[in-house]
Design a protein around this motif. Structure first.
Motif, short mmCIF file in Angstrom:
data_model
loop_
_atom_site.label_atom_id
_atom_site.label_comp_id
_atom_site.label_asym_id
_atom_site.label_seq_id
_atom_site.Cartn_x
_atom_site.Cartn_y
_atom_site.Cartn_z
N ASP A 61 0.66 -1.30 -0.04
CA ASP A 61 0.06 0.12 0.08
C ASP A 61 0.87 1.13 0.07
N GLY A 98 -0.35 -2.99 10.59
CA GLY A 98 -1.42 -3.71 9.64
C GLY A 98 -2.54 -2.76 9.96
N LEU A 102 -4.65 -0.05 7.61
CA LEU A 102 -5.82 -0.46 7.14
C LEU A 102 -7.10 0.68 7.21
N SER A 154 6.81 -9.64 3.44
CA SER A 154 5.82 -9.39 2.97
C SER A 154 5.74 -9.28 1.27
N GLY A 158 2.84 -11.56 -0.67
CA GLY A 158 1.90 -10.98 -1.64
C GLY A 158 1.91 -11.35 -2.89
N ASN A 185 -3.12 -13.75 -2.24
CA ASN A 185 -4.07 -12.57 -2.22
C ASN A 185 -4.34 -12.13 -1.00
N LEU A 186 -3.49 -12.15 0.00
CA LEU A 186 -3.80 -11.78 1.40
C LEU A 186 -3.72 -10.45 1.55
N SER A 187 -4.53 -9.63 2.49
CA SER A 187 -4.68 -8.42 2.75
C SER A 187 -3.37 -7.92 3.83
N SER A 188 -3.07 -6.78 4.27
CA SER A 188 -1.87 -6.44 4.94
C SER A 188 -2.37 -7.00 6.30
N GLU A 236 -3.94 -9.60 7.23
CA GLU A 236 -3.43 -11.08 7.26
C GLU A 236 -1.87 -11.44 6.97
#
Length: 392
Positions: free
Chosen positions: A30, A150, A154, A229, A233, A237-240, A242
């Motif tokens: 991000d 995280g 977010l 990370s 990544g 397809n995990l979020s920050s 996760e």
């Protein structure tokens, strides 16, 4: 100060530095998008932090041997807060790098002194035991940092992480002003020039071996943290948030390794502890490397292998640090600076070099971790000890 109070204050004073190193790791993707830079450029932030974090320890350590620990620590914390403020004032990528550099230059004081304070108060197996407690405590910050980072990223954006660091730095500075007491009395200080002091410490062959093991192990740890990370990544397809959960999974194993060092320092030989640690490093590196050949297991292998590698590192760090500083009661600041400065400077420079590699993938990571673990085993081969052996 009691031993427990000193451990708690030591852990607290390095908390800002440990948080700074890993807070933004889950948010790298991000941050790269918002700052309009390639995602592979974000590990440079860690490199720009680690290089001054290592370099300035070479200055803070001898200064603390001459003038005492407290004034050096407070000066470093002030510099750290300046770096955080600059990033918030000009939130662009070049200033992020410059601010990280200043942050590293400031927290280098705490990084250097955390190895010296225990030597000021303890020796023998007590030194290993209390260094183990410090290692366990220090792991709490990087354990919490990715979760906090995280969440902040977010819900509030990446700049909120640096507001958090600025507030943390201010709070720690106030605690040190009111509660930290000098551990190096004037009678034990020396005015030896910086270069002869370093020559005196480096002349010890046992110190050089422990230093080599620490540099190699830390290089593996910091490489894993810097690229984790990005690798996860690319492979998921995990979020920050996760990714942050996966990132902290190896850290409790580091905690367990440091705990083992504290519990067994009086009954197991230091050589035995270090060989167990080296076995963990080799096994963890092999797991990361082999799982790279099976895409379905790559993320699991990355996490599990990293956990075993971190367990070995957690065991090795307090033992090797104690063995290295034990012979230098009047030069513990200089010895601590060499240990921390060389490890962090080497880690930062290595990150700069790996940033120039054509590609960083799990296969390359596993191979490098295995090479670092092999170096540790090679440095461990000589049998001379800096501390007397205890137990079996």
């Amino acid at each position: 100060m009691s031993g427990l109070s000193l451990v708690l204050l030591t852990v607290l004073m390095v908390a800002s530095g440990q948080m700074t190193q890993t807070l933004y790791v889950p948010a790298m993707g991000d941050m790269a998008a918002e700052l309009q830079v390639a995602s592979d450029s974000l590990p440079l932030v860690m490199a720009f932090y680690l290089i001054p974090y290592g370099l300035f320890q070479f200055i803070y350590g001898p200064l603390s041997d001459r003038f005492g620990r407290r004034p050096v620590l407070l000066a470093g914390l002030s510099i750290y807060m300046l770096g955080s403020a600059l990033i918030l004032a000009w939130p662009v990528f070049p200033m992020l790098l410059l601010g990280s550099f200043i942050q590293g230059a400031g927290t280098a004081a705490a990084g250097s002194l955390c190895r010296s304070l225990m030597r000021d108060k303890f020796e023998g197996t007590d030194l290993v035991r209390y260094n183990g407690y410090v290692s366990m405590g220090i792991m709490l910050a990087p354990l919490l940092a990715p979760l906090i980072g995280g969440y902040l990223n977010l819900y509030f954006g990446w700049q909120s992480m640096y507001w958090f660091l600025l507030g943390l730095g201010l709070a720690i500075t106030l605690v040190m002003v009111f509660f930290f007491r000098e551990t190096l009395p004037p009678a034990r200080r020396h005015a030896q020039p910086m270069l002869p002091a370093y020559q005196y410490v480096l002349h010890d062959a046992g110190f050089r071996r422990q230093l080599g093991m620490l540099i190699a192990t830390f290089a593996g740890v910091i490489l894993y943290e810097a690229v984790f990370s990005v690798l996860v990544g690319k492979q998921s397809n995990l979020s920050s948030a996760e990714i942050s959960l996966l990132f902290i999974m190896p850290l409790p194993l580091y905690f367990a390794g440091a705990m083992l060092a504290s519990w067994k320092a009086a009954s197991w030989s230091l050589a035995r502890l270090q060989w167990i640690a080296t076995t963990g490093l080799l096994l963890g590196a092999a797991m990361v490397l082999l799982s790279a050949f099976e895409p379905a297991l790559s993320v699991a292998g990355l996490v599990l292998g990293g956990s075993v590698y971190f367990a070995g590192a957690g065991l090795l760090f307090p033992v090797a640090t104690s063995k290295a500083v034990a012979p230098f009661p009047q030069h513990s600041g200089t010895a601590g600076a060499l240990l921390g400065g060389s490890s962090n400077l080497g880690g930062g420079l290595f990150l700069l070099v790996q940033g120039g590699l054509p590609e960083m993938n799990q296969l390359v990571l596993g191979g490098l971790l295995l090479a670092f673990a092999g170096l540790v085993a090679w440095f461990l081969m000589p049998s001379r000890e800096a501390l007397p052996e205890h137990g079996v």
